[in-house]
Design a protein around this motif. Structure first.
Motif, short mmCIF file in Angstrom:
data_model
loop_
_atom_site.label_atom_id
_atom_site.label_comp_id
_atom_site.label_asym_id
_atom_site.label_seq_id
_atom_site.Cartn_x
_atom_site.Cartn_y
_atom_site.Cartn_z
N ASP A 197 0.78 -1.24 0.00
CA ASP A 197 0.00 0.00 0.00
C ASP A 197 0.81 1.29 0.00
O ASP A 197 0.62 2.15 0.87
N ASP A 198 1.71 1.43 -0.95
CA ASP A 198 2.17 2.79 -1.24
C ASP A 198 0.94 3.58 -1.68
O ASP A 198 0.03 3.04 -2.32
N GLU A 199 0.91 4.86 -1.33
CA GLU A 199 -0.32 5.61 -1.54
C GLU A 199 -0.10 6.90 -2.33
O GLU A 199 0.96 7.52 -2.26
N VAL A 200 -1.15 7.28 -3.05
CA VAL A 200 -1.31 8.64 -3.55
C VAL A 200 -2.54 9.20 -2.86
O VAL A 200 -3.61 8.57 -2.84
N ASN A 201 -2.38 10.38 -2.23
CA ASN A 201 -3.45 10.97 -1.44
C ASN A 201 -3.80 12.37 -1.91
O ASN A 201 -2.94 13.12 -2.39
N LEU A 202 -5.06 12.72 -1.76
CA LEU A 202 -5.54 14.08 -1.96
C LEU A 202 -5.58 14.75 -0.59
O LEU A 202 -6.23 14.26 0.33
N PRO A 243 -7.13 6.77 0.56
CA PRO A 243 -6.23 7.13 -0.54
C PRO A 243 -6.94 7.15 -1.88
O PRO A 243 -7.94 6.46 -2.10
N LEU A 244 -6.41 7.94 -2.80
CA LEU A 244 -6.91 7.93 -4.18
C LEU A 244 -6.48 6.66 -4.90
O LEU A 244 -7.18 6.15 -5.77
N TRP A 245 -5.30 6.16 -4.52
CA TRP A 245 -4.73 4.98 -5.18
C TRP A 245 -3.75 4.33 -4.23
O TRP A 245 -3.09 5.01 -3.44
N THR A 246 -3.71 3.01 -4.27
CA THR A 246 -2.68 2.28 -3.53
C THR A 246 -2.06 1.24 -4.45
O THR A 246 -2.66 0.81 -5.44
N SER A 247 -0.87 0.79 -4.08
CA SER A 247 -0.18 -0.24 -4.87
C SER A 247 -0.61 -1.64 -4.47
O SER A 247 -0.16 -2.61 -5.07
N GLY A 248 -1.46 -1.77 -3.43
CA GLY A 248 -1.85 -3.09 -2.96
C GLY A 248 -0.66 -3.83 -2.36
O GLY A 248 0.16 -3.23 -1.66
N GLU A 249 -0.54 -5.10 -2.64
CA GLU A 249 0.53 -5.91 -2.05
C GLU A 249 1.86 -5.75 -2.77
O GLU A 249 2.86 -6.34 -2.37
N ILE A 250 1.88 -4.99 -3.84
CA ILE A 250 3.13 -4.73 -4.56
C ILE A 250 3.82 -3.53 -3.92
O ILE A 250 3.20 -2.50 -3.68
N THR A 251 5.10 -3.66 -3.63
CA THR A 251 5.86 -2.54 -3.08
C THR A 251 6.49 -1.77 -4.23
O THR A 251 7.39 -2.27 -4.91
N GLU A 252 6.01 -0.55 -4.45
CA GLU A 252 6.59 0.30 -5.48
C GLU A 252 7.60 1.29 -4.90
O GLU A 252 8.55 1.67 -5.56
N ALA A 253 7.40 1.72 -3.64
CA ALA A 253 8.20 2.78 -3.02
C ALA A 253 8.10 4.06 -3.83
O ALA A 253 9.07 4.59 -4.37
N THR A 254 6.87 4.57 -3.92
CA THR A 254 6.62 5.80 -4.68
C THR A 254 7.35 6.97 -4.03
O THR A 254 7.27 7.16 -2.82
#
Length: 393
Positions: A254-259, A297-308
């Motif tokens: 859950d890397d996130e993009v938030n508003l 969050p607007l978007w999450t990576s789920g179980e994948i770790t992206e390290a945004t």
């Protein structure tokens, strides 16, 4: 086995809505290519030989200013890279800490001032993360310290979760995304500047009078815009709207993009309400059970770790169907994602440009230049690069 970009996005889409650590509200993400994916990107190397370029500043004469995590500052002008002489001897270069984000003053053309975010040490002892304002010499060969703009952001001696990304808002406010320093209570503590988005006066470092907690007796709380964050490394302003979108590191999910909504809690609490003295990273990034009013969050990576690690909007009609998309770069994921948004900032689709599918290694910064080109830095540790991204033919 390495998955093709479209298949990978399908996996991300499913996991982003299925993972228990994610809020259930983010919209489903499309796995099929959107019309934007048909637009090729042109990627050019502007400079190489850097070391963990952390941010990019665009000077009025077309030069670039690039802070590097080990405490070095590069000036890129006319295809030539030179080191800017400056006293960074007090920078704590450890782990994720060092010379990090940077922002040019709104009046840089006359003041020559810029502000860096850096971990600070005295006698080898970690003291804090701080914002420092500098003045670049007219010839660009050196920079002198003007003032400590803001001190007292928490720091971990290991450098872990140091943040730290400053961005100027259209109203002149300085927004700063900070890290929780991997300590359990800091994100939810409104008397700490860690795990927050701060909103301050870009010249004085003081809180702005329309901040949500400005009535507080604590000057730290007065500077807080939002709280409950883990480690924000991207802060972007959506053109024409004033919407602030951040990209944030999750733990192993859950890397996130938030508003960003003034005064809101974003739900990260590894102390579990102060009941656990350990840094429990198994808790949800947005803990809606503990904080029902936390912003989803607007978007999450789920179980994948992206390290945004950075985000910026594509601006200008030259981007065609991609105009207005949010570009999000990733360290571990080694990619650039394009999030397409509706007017309310709801994510309608995500595309992975093949030009950035694991081709350049770890990506740290992404910024939109005055001419609308997108600039990206790599963060591989040796021969790191600044890349210029424009629409393809």
């Amino acid at each position: 086995m390495r998955l093709p970009g479209v298949v990978l996005l399908a996996v991300v889409a499913v996991l982003a809505t299925a993972c228990s650590g994610a809020a259930s509200a983010p919209p489903p993400l499309t796995s099929a290519p959107s019309p934007a994916s048909a637009t090729a990107f042109r990627v050019e190397e502007v400079a190489g030989g850097l070391e963990h370029g952390w941010d990019i500043g665009f000077l009025p004469d077309g030069s670039l200013l690039v802070p590097q995590r080990p405490g070095k500052l590069a000036l890129i002008r006319g295809g030539r890279t030179t080191e800017v002489r400056a006293d960074f001897s007090d920078v704590l270069v450890q782990g994720e800490g060092g010379l990090m984000g940077m922002v040019l003053a709104a009046d840089f053309a006359s003041s020559r001032e810029f502000t860096t975010c850096q971990t600070h040490q005295e006698g080898g002892r970690a003291v804090d993360v701080r914002l420092v304002t500098w003045r670049l010499a007219p010839d660009g060969a050196s920079a002198s310290k003007v003032r400590d703009l803001l001190t007292g952001l928490p720091v971990n001696p290991s450098g872990r979760h140091s943040g730290c990304r400053p961005t100027l808002a259209p109203d002149g406010a300085l927004l700063v995304g900070t890290g929780d320093t991997a300590r359990p209570t800091i994100a939810q503590d409104r008397h700490s500047l860690g795990g927050k988005v701060l909103r301050i006066n870009a010249k004085t470092g003081e809180a702005l009078p329309d901040n949500p907690f400005f009535a507080s007796a604590d000057p730290r709380e007065r500077r807080i815009y939002t709280y409950g964050h883990r480690n924000i490394q991207g802060v972007a302003i959506r053109p024409g709207t004033g919407q602030v979108l951040t990209s944030e590191h999750g733990p192993t999910f859950d890397d996130e993009v938030n508003l960003i909504r003034p005064g809101a809690n974003y739900g990260w609490d590894p102390s579990k309400g102060g009941t656990d003295s350990s840094y429990d990273e198994s808790v949800p990034m947005t803990d809606l059970d503990r904080f029902p009013d936390a912003v989803r969050p607007l978007w999450t990576s789920g179980e994948i770790t992206e390290a945004t690690s950075g985000d910026a909007f594509l601006t200008g009609p030259q981007w065609g169907a991609n105009e207005g998309a949010l570009a999000v770069v990733a360290l571990k994921g080694q990619k650039l994602l394009l999030l397409h948004l509706d007017p309310a900032a709801k994510v309608t689709s995500v595309t992975l440009p093949p030009e950035f599918d694991d081709r350049f290694g770890r990506l740290r910064a992404v910024r939109s230049a005055p001419d609308g080109a997108l600039y990206v830095t790599t963060s591989n540790g040796s021969d790191d690069k600044v890349l210029r991204v424009t629409p393809g033919a």
